[in-house]
Design an enzyme around this catalytic site. Sequence first.
Site: not given
Length: 526
Positions: A259, A277
Site C-alpha cells: 500500500e 483501506h
Amino acid sequence: MKVLISDTLSKNAVSIFQDRGIEVDYFPNLTKEEFKRVIPNYDGLAIRSNTNVDKEIIHLAKKLKIIGRAGIGIDNIDLEAATSKGIIVMNTPHGNSITTAEHTIAMIMSLARRIPEANLSTKQGKWEKSKFTGTEIFGKCLGLIGCGNIGSIVADRAKGLKMKVCVYDPFLTNSKSNELGVEKVSLEQLLKASDIISLHTPMTETTKYIINNQNIFSIKKGAWIINCARGGLVEEKALFEALKTNHIGAAAIDVFEKEPAFSNILFESQNIIFTPHLGASTLEAQEKVAIQISDQISDFLLNGSVINSLNTPSVNKEEAVILKPFLKLSELLGSFLGQVKVRSQNIKSVKIEFDGIASNINNKPILSAIFYGLLRNYFDNVNLVNSTSVAKQKGLEISTINHERKVDYQNLVTVTVNYENYSREISGTLIGNKIPRITAVQGIPIEANFSSKTLYVRNFDKPGFIGSIGTLLANNKINIGSFHLGRRDDSGEAIAIISVDQHIDNNLLKLIQDLEHVVRVDYITF
C-alpha cells in the site's frame, strides 16, 4: 517531555497533550528528510498509517521512549528495531472495532446486491435492472478467520442478519464461542462449509497467506472472500487465479500486500470490489483513536502506565503506582545475580518466587525488570522492553511461583539463577513498600541495603575475618559505610555485604580474595 504528531490527528489530541503539561508539535506533512532531522528531539511519537517508522528513524530517535499508533495495524513500524532500542510501541485496538466491523458488513452487502456495478451502470444512463440480480445473505454461512475485537462484532451483526456463523480462532474459548452463539471449527472445516469467508486476524508469521494457492481451491466453490483486516492474509496471486476460474465467486478487498495500491494484479479481476483501506475511516473512529492514543502516551510519559503495548507487558495507572518500587527492587536483584555469576557456565534457567503482597500483583513487568538487571551483564542492547524476549531467545527456562505462605516480610521477591552445576539466589523486600532491601543471599538471612559500591564476600565464619578485611580496606583508604553479616547455622558458611565509599580496583580485590577464610569476593555496583 515532548511529543511529535506526524500524521493527521484530531485537534483534541493536541489539546490533551497540552492540558497535561506535555509539549507537542503537530507536523503531519513532514518529508522523510525533515522527519529524520527532527525525530531526535522527541520523547514520544503519535502516528497513523502514513508515517513510516523504520530502522533508520528508530536509530536516529535518541530520546524516543514510546511510539503510539492511532489505530490497530503497525505494518509501518519496525517493531523489532523499536524493541531492541527499548522503545514501547502501543496501539488502540478497540477504537475502530465497530467501524471496521461495519465496513465488513457493508462489503458483504455490496457484493450481495452488486451495488458498485449497478451504481456505475445507472450513472451511465442505462437501466439494466435484470442484469444485477442479487443474492440474499439470510441463512448463509459466514466463516470468520479470527474472532477478536472486530471479528466478534461482525459475528454479532451477522447473526442479526440471520446468518449462520462459524469461526476459526485458536484463541477463542468454548465459553466465549457459546456467548457469541458461533460454532468453533478448524480452518479446513471453515473453508469447506462457508458461503462467505471474512478475515479478522493480525498479520503474523503464522497468519501470513493463511489463504494461499494450496488451500484456496479447497474452499467451497462459489464462496466469497472478504478482507478488511491486513494485506498479506490472502495471497493475491492465488485469489486472482481462483477468481479467474470462478472457483471463488466474488471478493471484496480493503487491504493490500503493498500500500498504497496504485497497481495490483487483482485490479484485472472480475467480480471483485475494492476500497482504499477505509475500514477504520469514519469520523467517530478517528476521533476515538486520536483521543485514546494521546491519553495512552501521556499516561506513560507522566505515570509510567503502559496500555495496549505490543512489545512489553501492559500496566494500568493504578498498577503503575504499586509496581514502580517493585520494578526497582527487581532490577537490583537481577543486577546482583548478574554480577556474582558463575563465570565458566551458562545460565540454564531462572526461577522467580513471590510472597506476600508481591504474589498478588502483575508480575510480567517484574520479570522484565529482573531480566534487564541480570542480562545487561551478559549482553549489549538489553533493555526493559526486550529483556524477557532476549531471555527466551537465549533458551532460558523461566518459571514463576506465587506462594500463599507466611513469611517474615509484607512482600518478598526471590530470584534463583541455575547454571549447569551451580545456582545463585537472592531475596529482597520493600521496606515501607518503598525502599529496596536484601533479605537473604544463597538462602542465608542477611539484611542490607543496595549500595552503589558493594563488596559481597563469601567466607568461613572464623575469628579474625572482620578485623582482617577492615584493616585491609583502611590501609587502602577505603571507608566502610555499612557492614552486614549473615551465616548458615552451625555450618561455618558465612557471607558479608559491605558498603564502601570508594571504588575497589582489581588489585585490591585480589588482596581481599587472598585473605584467610575468604572463599570468594565480588565487587558489585548498582
